[in-house]
Design a protein around this motif. Structure first.
Motif, mmCIF file in Angstrom:
data_model
loop_
_atom_site.group_PDB
_atom_site.id
_atom_site.type_symbol
_atom_site.label_atom_id
_atom_site.label_comp_id
_atom_site.label_asym_id
_atom_site.label_seq_id
_atom_site.Cartn_x
_atom_site.Cartn_y
_atom_site.Cartn_z
ATOM 1 N N LYS A 52 45.408 42.165 45.593
ATOM 2 C CA LYS A 52 46.226 42.551 44.454
ATOM 3 C C LYS A 52 45.315 42.998 43.325
ATOM 4 C CE LYS A 52 46.488 37.805 42.675
ATOM 5 N NZ LYS A 52 47.378 36.687 42.350
ATOM 6 N N ARG A 53 45.844 43.827 42.448
ATOM 7 C CA ARG A 53 45.075 44.301 41.304
ATOM 8 C C ARG A 53 45.906 44.104 40.041
ATOM 9 N NH1 ARG A 53 41.284 49.422 43.018
ATOM 10 N NH2 ARG A 53 40.797 48.703 45.123
ATOM 11 N N GLN A 54 45.211 43.879 38.957
ATOM 12 C CA GLN A 54 45.880 43.571 37.706
ATOM 13 C C GLN A 54 45.959 44.815 36.820
ATOM 14 O OE1 GLN A 54 44.137 40.307 35.588
ATOM 15 N NE2 GLN A 54 45.912 40.021 34.276
ATOM 16 N N TYR A 55 47.103 44.977 36.176
ATOM 17 C CA TYR A 55 47.355 46.138 35.333
ATOM 18 C C TYR A 55 48.004 45.689 34.025
ATOM 19 C CZ TYR A 55 46.700 48.638 39.754
ATOM 20 O OH TYR A 55 46.189 49.113 40.936
ATOM 21 N N GLU A 56 48.153 46.657 33.123
ATOM 22 C CA GLU A 56 48.870 46.422 31.876
ATOM 23 C C GLU A 56 49.669 47.678 31.546
ATOM 24 O OE1 GLU A 56 45.943 45.675 28.924
ATOM 25 O OE2 GLU A 56 45.022 47.662 29.071
ATOM 26 N N ASP A 177 50.577 41.016 31.733
ATOM 27 C CA ASP A 177 49.837 40.711 32.963
ATOM 28 C C ASP A 177 50.673 41.136 34.164
ATOM 29 O OD1 ASP A 177 47.701 39.669 31.589
ATOM 30 O OD2 ASP A 177 48.480 37.634 31.605
ATOM 31 N N ILE A 178 50.346 42.283 34.703
ATOM 32 C CA ILE A 178 51.128 42.880 35.781
ATOM 33 C C ILE A 178 50.264 42.955 37.031
ATOM 34 C CG2 ILE A 178 52.490 44.894 36.471
ATOM 35 C CD1 ILE A 178 52.470 45.623 33.414
ATOM 36 N N TYR A 179 50.852 42.610 38.164
ATOM 37 C CA TYR A 179 50.112 42.675 39.422
ATOM 38 C C TYR A 179 50.780 43.685 40.355
ATOM 39 C CZ TYR A 179 47.484 38.592 37.984
ATOM 40 O OH TYR A 179 46.651 37.742 37.295
ATOM 41 N N CYS A 180 49.958 44.550 40.929
ATOM 42 C CA CYS A 180 50.439 45.522 41.898
ATOM 43 C C CYS A 180 49.822 45.228 43.261
ATOM 44 C CB CYS A 180 50.098 46.941 41.468
ATOM 45 S SG CYS A 180 51.087 47.536 40.081
#
Length: 209
Positions: A52-56, A177-180
């Motif tokens: 998983k990778r973290q985004y905003e 804090d968003i995970y894709c």
């Protein structure tokens, strides 16, 4: 890791067909335990994934952020009655159409670069916290046992999908804090950048440093 214990509050389903430039809403009966089980299993599968990778959010004026903002308020958790949430399906169709136009020549043996599939959205509570999960699931080809014709449908196992997960604070504000997640080795840029309009905050070069 333990599996997720979540209570699904609302769910919506749209068939996405970029070639026809159409997002078709599909009604989800409240008594459809099979689909509820499918969604719960999908949530558990995503929860257990390490890739998983973290985004905003790129900004708070994007269609995605506004849709989430409209869902976070009290008594506003119905995905099927929310026009902004439904509008995300139309946006996904447009983004996939543009992606097919740009990269379609890379898959000359396929009908399109981006596969047909379904866009699932649902809100659920886990540990008292409100979460949003949006998932684009590619169709898989199978042979129907009745008429022995090739057909397309949602796979129960070995699913190919892209997903986005985030939570809301106690005031219903979507958190940054968003995970894709992506079942492909490389996250699909059209999904997190073009469609969701997010900014990656932990990429490979960052992790290396």
């Amino acid at each position: 890791m333990e599996s997720v214990s979540a209570r699904i509050i609302s769910a919506s389903l749209h068939l996405i067909d970029a070639s026809k430039e159409k997002a078709t809403p599909i009604s989800i009966p409240n008594s459809d335990n099979d689909l509820e089980s499918y969604l719960t299993g999908l949530l558990n599968e995503i929860h257990l994934k390490r890739e998983k990778r973290q985004y905003e959010f790129l900004r708070e004026t994007t269609e995605f952020y506004k849709a989430l903002q409209s869902l976070g308020g009290k008594d506003k958790h119905d995905l099927n009655r929310n026009e902004l949430a439904a509008g995300l399906s139309d946006r996904l169709v447009q983004v996939e159409r543009d992606t097919n136009d740009r990269y379609g020549q890379m898959r000359p043996d396929a009908d399109s670069f981006v596969k047909k599939g379904s866009f699932l959205q649902f809100l659920y509570r886990e540990g008292g916290v409100l979460y949003y999960l949006g998932v684009k699931i590619d169709y898989s080809e199978f042979l129907d046992e009745i008429d022995f014709q090739k057909k397309l449908g949602l796979a129960i196992s070995k699913k190919l999908y892209r997903a986005c997960k985030l939570c809301f604070d106690t005031d219903g504000v979507p958190q940054a804090d968003i995970y894709c997640y992506d079942t492909h080795s490389t996250p699909s840029v059209y999904w997190w950048k073009s469609f969701l309009e997010l900014r990656e905050i932990r990429n490979d070069s960052y992790n290396t440093r």
